[in-house]
Design a protein around this motif. Structure first.
Motif, PDB file in Angstrom:
ATOM      1  N   GLU A  49       0.837  -1.195   0.000  1.00 18.54           N
ATOM      2  CA  GLU A  49       0.000   0.000   0.000  1.00 18.54           C
ATOM      3  C   GLU A  49       0.872   1.245   0.000  1.00 18.54           C
ATOM      4  O   GLU A  49       1.285   1.709   1.054  1.00 18.54           O
ATOM      5  CB  GLU A  49      -0.918   0.006   1.226  1.00 18.54           C
ATOM      6  CG  GLU A  49      -1.921  -1.120   1.237  1.00 18.54           C
ATOM      7  CD  GLU A  49      -2.929  -1.017   0.120  1.00 18.54           C
ATOM      8  OE1 GLU A  49      -3.292   0.103  -0.292  1.00 18.54           O
ATOM      9  OE2 GLU A  49      -3.358  -2.072  -0.352  1.00 18.54           O
TER      10      GLU A  49
ATOM     11  N   SER B  34      -4.372   1.538 -10.848  1.00 16.53           N
ATOM     12  CA  SER B  34      -4.075   0.121 -10.652  1.00 16.53           C
ATOM     13  C   SER B  34      -4.390  -0.645 -11.921  1.00 16.53           C
ATOM     14  O   SER B  34      -5.114  -0.177 -12.795  1.00 16.53           O
ATOM     15  CB  SER B  34      -4.879  -0.440  -9.470  1.00 16.53           C
ATOM     16  OG  SER B  34      -6.258  -0.286  -9.712  1.00 16.53           O
TER      17      SER B  34
ATOM     18  N   ARG C 161      -5.193   6.716  -7.039  1.00 20.79           N
ATOM     19  CA  ARG C 161      -4.537   5.429  -7.259  1.00 20.79           C
ATOM     20  C   ARG C 161      -4.831   4.962  -8.672  1.00 20.79           C
ATOM     21  O   ARG C 161      -5.966   4.987  -9.118  1.00 20.79           O
ATOM     22  CB  ARG C 161      -5.046   4.388  -6.273  1.00 20.79           C
ATOM     23  CG  ARG C 161      -4.570   4.612  -4.870  1.00 20.79           C
ATOM     24  CD  ARG C 161      -5.037   3.481  -3.957  1.00 20.79           C
ATOM     25  NE  ARG C 161      -4.734   3.812  -2.590  1.00 20.79           N
ATOM     26  CZ  ARG C 161      -3.650   3.385  -1.948  1.00 20.79           C
ATOM     27  NH1 ARG C 161      -2.804   2.594  -2.542  1.00 20.79           N
ATOM     28  NH2 ARG C 161      -3.430   3.742  -0.708  1.00 20.79           N
TER      29      ARG C 161
ATOM     30  N   SER D 106      -8.426   4.088  -9.708  1.00 22.54           N
ATOM     31  CA  SER D 106      -9.233   3.244  -8.827  1.00 22.54           C
ATOM     32  C   SER D 106      -9.827   3.935  -7.608  1.00 22.54           C
ATOM     33  O   SER D 106     -10.867   3.517  -7.140  1.00 22.54           O
ATOM     34  CB  SER D 106      -8.427   2.023  -8.373  1.00 22.54           C
ATOM     35  OG  SER D 106      -7.266   2.407  -7.711  1.00 22.54           O
TER      36      SER D 106
ATOM     37  N   THR E 272      -0.324  -1.242  -8.142  1.00 21.04           N
ATOM     38  CA  THR E 272      -1.043  -0.060  -7.673  1.00 21.04           C
ATOM     39  C   THR E 272      -0.005   1.035  -7.526  1.00 21.04           C
ATOM     40  O   THR E 272       1.085   0.794  -7.006  1.00 21.04           O
ATOM     41  CB  THR E 272      -1.715  -0.308  -6.306  1.00 21.04           C
ATOM     42  OG1 THR E 272      -2.649  -1.359  -6.433  1.00 21.04           O
ATOM     43  CG2 THR E 272      -2.426   0.935  -5.811  1.00 21.04           C
TER      44      THR E 272
END
Length: 157
Positions: free
Chosen positions: A36, A47, A45, A153, A104
């Motif tokens: 993370e 991804s 984010r 995302s 990510t």
């Protein structure tokens, strides 16, 4: 007989108390998980995944140098710092010949659209760049990139 019972009772009541269980160790603050990347307000984010065909998907996926190479490749393709990118390599057990490189990355909100577009159009570039990064990590792996996906995302809370 009464004296015997009292003597036995006295012995029972003079046993040392049981040892107290040890107190649990104080909880330590944990560092952010490598899966993370840290995200600031206003960041987004991005991804997706990169599907790779390799001769040994299980061996490739479990090699930490392959993970480093994948992260560095994504950083190179997007111009996002590698410490803002997390990757996870997983062999696709259904095909037994592919690896899914899930990623990510945390990007500034004003760059998310451009980063996503770069990644979606980078299949052949990703294959070449990953091959070079693998060599830098001391790995000689023949691979083919068959798919790359990218989407915005979530936002930071």
């Amino acid at each position: 007989m009464a004296d015997l019972r009292l003597d036995t009772m006295a012995k029972l009541t003079t046993l040392p108390p049981p040892e107290a269980p040890e107190a649990p160790a104080p909880a330590q603050e944990s560092a952010p998980s490598p899966e993370e990347p840290e995200q600031e307000a206003g960041d987004l984010r991005v991804s997706g995944d990169l599907e790779l065909v390799v001769a040994d998907p299980v061996g490739f996926s479990s090699n930490p140098n392959a993970e480093v190479a994948a992260k560095e490749t994504l950083a190179e393709l997007t111009q996002i710092p590698a410490n803002s990118i997390a990757v996870s390599l997983m062999p696709n057990l259904q095909t037994n010949e592919t690896v899914d490189c899930w990623y990510t990355m945390v990007v500034p909100a004003d760059q998310a659209g451009a980063v996503t577009a770069k990644l979606r159009g980078a299949q052949s570039t990703a294959e070449e760049a990953l091959g070079e990064q693998l060599k830098k990590q001391g790995l000689e792996v023949k691979l083919t990139a068959t798919r790359i996906s990218a989407k915005i995302s979530e936002t930071a809370t």
